[in-house]
Design a protein around this motif. Sequence first.
Motif, PDB file in Angstrom:
ATOM      1  N   LYS A  63       0.910  -1.041  -0.132  1.00  0.00           N
ATOM      2  CA  LYS A  63       0.056  -0.106  -0.089  1.00  0.00           C
ATOM      3  C   LYS A  63       0.995   1.209  -0.056  1.00  0.00           C
ATOM      4  O   LYS A  63       1.993   1.243   0.598  1.00  0.00           O
ATOM      5  CB  LYS A  63      -0.903  -0.083   1.194  1.00  0.00           C
ATOM      6  N   GLU A  64       0.362   2.452  -0.728  1.00  0.00           N
ATOM      7  CA  GLU A  64       1.168   3.550  -0.790  1.00  0.00           C
ATOM      8  C   GLU A  64       1.930   4.004   0.436  1.00  0.00           C
ATOM      9  O   GLU A  64       3.047   4.517   0.362  1.00  0.00           O
ATOM     10  CB  GLU A  64       0.249   4.573  -1.619  1.00  0.00           C
ATOM     11  N   HIS A  65       1.339   3.965   1.438  1.00  0.00           N
ATOM     12  CA  HIS A  65       1.717   4.740   2.686  1.00  0.00           C
ATOM     13  C   HIS A  65       3.218   4.168   3.174  1.00  0.00           C
ATOM     14  O   HIS A  65       3.795   4.577   3.985  1.00  0.00           O
ATOM     15  CB  HIS A  65       0.781   4.905   3.819  1.00  0.00           C
ATOM     16  N   VAL A  66       3.259   2.767   2.910  1.00  0.00           N
ATOM     17  CA  VAL A  66       4.481   1.939   3.743  1.00  0.00           C
ATOM     18  C   VAL A  66       5.832   2.578   2.797  1.00  0.00           C
ATOM     19  O   VAL A  66       6.593   2.356   3.661  1.00  0.00           O
ATOM     20  CB  VAL A  66       4.192   0.721   3.529  1.00  0.00           C
ATOM     21  N   LYS A  67       5.777   2.993   1.721  1.00  0.00           N
ATOM     22  CA  LYS A  67       6.945   3.324   1.203  1.00  0.00           C
ATOM     23  C   LYS A  67       7.887   4.446   1.784  1.00  0.00           C
ATOM     24  O   LYS A  67       8.829   4.626   1.648  1.00  0.00           O
ATOM     25  CB  LYS A  67       6.684   4.099  -0.250  1.00  0.00           C
ATOM     26  N   GLU A  68       6.822   5.247   2.559  1.00  0.00           N
ATOM     27  CA  GLU A  68       7.922   6.104   3.453  1.00  0.00           C
ATOM     28  C   GLU A  68       8.589   5.409   4.554  1.00  0.00           C
ATOM     29  O   GLU A  68       9.682   6.207   5.134  1.00  0.00           O
ATOM     30  CB  GLU A  68       6.554   7.265   4.323  1.00  0.00           C
ATOM     31  N   PHE A  69       8.296   4.456   4.860  1.00  0.00           N
ATOM     32  CA  PHE A  69       9.283   3.642   6.053  1.00  0.00           C
ATOM     33  C   PHE A  69      10.123   2.437   5.549  1.00  0.00           C
ATOM     34  O   PHE A  69      10.718   1.926   6.456  1.00  0.00           O
ATOM     35  CB  PHE A  69       8.071   2.990   6.959  1.00  0.00           C
ATOM     36  N   ILE A  70      10.109   2.273   4.227  1.00  0.00           N
ATOM     37  CA  ILE A  70      10.709   1.169   3.904  1.00  0.00           C
ATOM     38  C   ILE A  70      11.786   1.636   2.527  1.00  0.00           C
ATOM     39  O   ILE A  70      11.078   2.213   1.481  1.00  0.00           O
ATOM     40  CB  ILE A  70       9.847  -0.065   3.399  1.00  0.00           C
ATOM     41  N   LYS A  71      12.722   1.345   2.727  1.00  0.00           N
ATOM     42  CA  LYS A  71      13.599   1.695   1.385  1.00  0.00           C
ATOM     43  C   LYS A  71      14.674   0.664   0.753  1.00  0.00           C
ATOM     44  O   LYS A  71      15.840   0.828   1.133  1.00  0.00           O
ATOM     45  CB  LYS A  71      14.639   2.996   1.777  1.00  0.00           C
ATOM     46  N   PRO A  72      14.099  -0.155   0.222  1.00  0.00           N
ATOM     47  CA  PRO A  72      14.670  -1.187  -0.347  1.00  0.00           C
ATOM     48  C   PRO A  72      15.869  -0.809  -1.465  1.00  0.00           C
ATOM     49  O   PRO A  72      15.731   0.118  -1.913  1.00  0.00           O
ATOM     50  CB  PRO A  72      13.806  -2.040  -1.130  1.00  0.00           C
ATOM     51  N   ASN A  73      17.226  -1.507  -1.278  1.00  0.00           N
ATOM     52  CA  ASN A  73      18.160  -0.796  -1.838  1.00  0.00           C
ATOM     53  C   ASN A  73      18.630  -1.669  -3.002  1.00  0.00           C
ATOM     54  O   ASN A  73      19.680  -1.559  -3.838  1.00  0.00           O
ATOM     55  CB  ASN A  73      19.367  -0.735  -0.668  1.00  0.00           C
ATOM     56  N   ARG A  74      18.102  -2.772  -3.539  1.00  0.00           N
ATOM     57  CA  ARG A  74      18.270  -3.676  -4.638  1.00  0.00           C
ATOM     58  C   ARG A  74      18.157  -2.516  -5.909  1.00  0.00           C
ATOM     59  O   ARG A  74      16.899  -2.125  -5.959  1.00  0.00           O
ATOM     60  CB  ARG A  74      17.823  -4.873  -4.570  1.00  0.00           C
ATOM     61  N   ILE A  75      18.854  -3.011  -6.875  1.00  0.00           N
ATOM     62  CA  ILE A  75      18.614  -2.291  -8.300  1.00  0.00           C
ATOM     63  C   ILE A  75      19.317  -3.005  -9.383  1.00  0.00           C
ATOM     64  O   ILE A  75      20.057  -3.800  -9.198  1.00  0.00           O
ATOM     65  CB  ILE A  75      19.275  -0.750  -8.009  1.00  0.00           C
ATOM     66  N   GLY A  76      18.555  -3.024 -10.557  1.00  0.00           N
ATOM     67  CA  GLY A  76      19.056  -3.475 -11.749  1.00  0.00           C
ATOM     68  C   GLY A  76      18.539  -2.926 -12.993  1.00  0.00           C
ATOM     69  O   GLY A  76      17.789  -1.885 -12.930  1.00  0.00           O
ATOM     70  N   TYR A  77      18.982  -3.288 -14.138  1.00  0.00           N
ATOM     71  CA  TYR A  77      18.614  -2.686 -15.278  1.00  0.00           C
ATOM     72  C   TYR A  77      16.863  -2.544 -15.533  1.00  0.00           C
ATOM     73  O   TYR A  77      16.196  -1.592 -15.746  1.00  0.00           O
ATOM     74  CB  TYR A  77      18.965  -3.538 -16.502  1.00  0.00           C
TER      75      TYR A  77
END
Length: 357
Positions: A215-229
């Motif tokens: 849900k949209e509001h959780v993005k404020e509290f969680i910062k996943p750091n994986r990344i790729g193309y």
Amino acid sequence: MHKIRSQYSILEKYTYLNTANHGLISQELIDYRINEMEKMRDQASLYTNNRNDFIDEVRTAIAQFVDATIENTAVIPNFSTGFNTLIEGIDKLSTFLLLDGDYPSVNWPVETRGFNCVYASINENLESNILEACKLHQPDFFCFSVVQYISGIKIDLDFVKQLKNQFPNLIIIGDLTQYVGTERFLFRESGLDIILASCYKWLNAGDGNAFICVKEHVKEFIKPNRIGYRSTKNVINAIPEFIGRFEPGHQDMIAFGSLKLALEVALKIGLDKIQTELQHWSEIAKAEFESRDLLDEAVVKRKQHSTIFNIKGSHDLYNKLLDHGVVTSLRGNGIRVSFSYFNDDKDLARLLEVLDL
């Protein structure tokens, strides 16, 4: 359900009561995979160049199936990969409420990262135990399996909604692996903030496919750091979206195409029909096991239960069942049996016949 049973050749040879371990592969799914493999063989990159658009189609199908938003839904290869990505982005000073004895892939990733962990017991008073733990410890996150993999105890989702109302700042994360596909579920109306599920069990989608919805509001509290193309959907220099962090590489088109097909099959059968069938098995199987004193007291005292049961028995009984063509699993201190919508009265009768020998 006879027509459905004809899709699964294993049912001609075995009494299969082990969906909680692994769902079945239908002939329709086999035909689909063969067709897609042949396309990949014959077209190579001409086939895979459509990957991004196709994964968007799969993501859309998932979101519609569980009533999530498409932009906050991601495809992942399995529950554990997505869950580890998720909690790596959480402040290490956070407090987690876990269920004591929950699925290891839920508890271990949290416990091994050094978060402050508190616990609620899994028994006939599960919901009361959770509520008391929330009052006492005021956790930041609550992670749990909706259906317990050993006992089959199923949390009351109405309670989860009430819990969220009482503790609005608590972020509730649900593992739906032993649940998704068993009944109609509306994520946006639920008390859950994040859901994840592998789909090789009750959706019979085969291996290598899973999903996460937030849900949209959780993005404020969680910062996943994986990344790729693919985290930027192949847009050069774009800022990766939150959900893109869960899709850092190329996705298996055949595995996720299998999931899309499985969702379509479940909808074609009808989730209400599936739920009614499973409720039938939950009630009659529980009554039969209870009359034989095969169930733990905690399960007996629960008003509602899933179709997963852990019956009293040793390795010898497990082997005896297998020798008579009844497929189950050894879990915890007993034998786990699980009924899906493709099971019939003969399957239960066969199980009881062997148990009564």
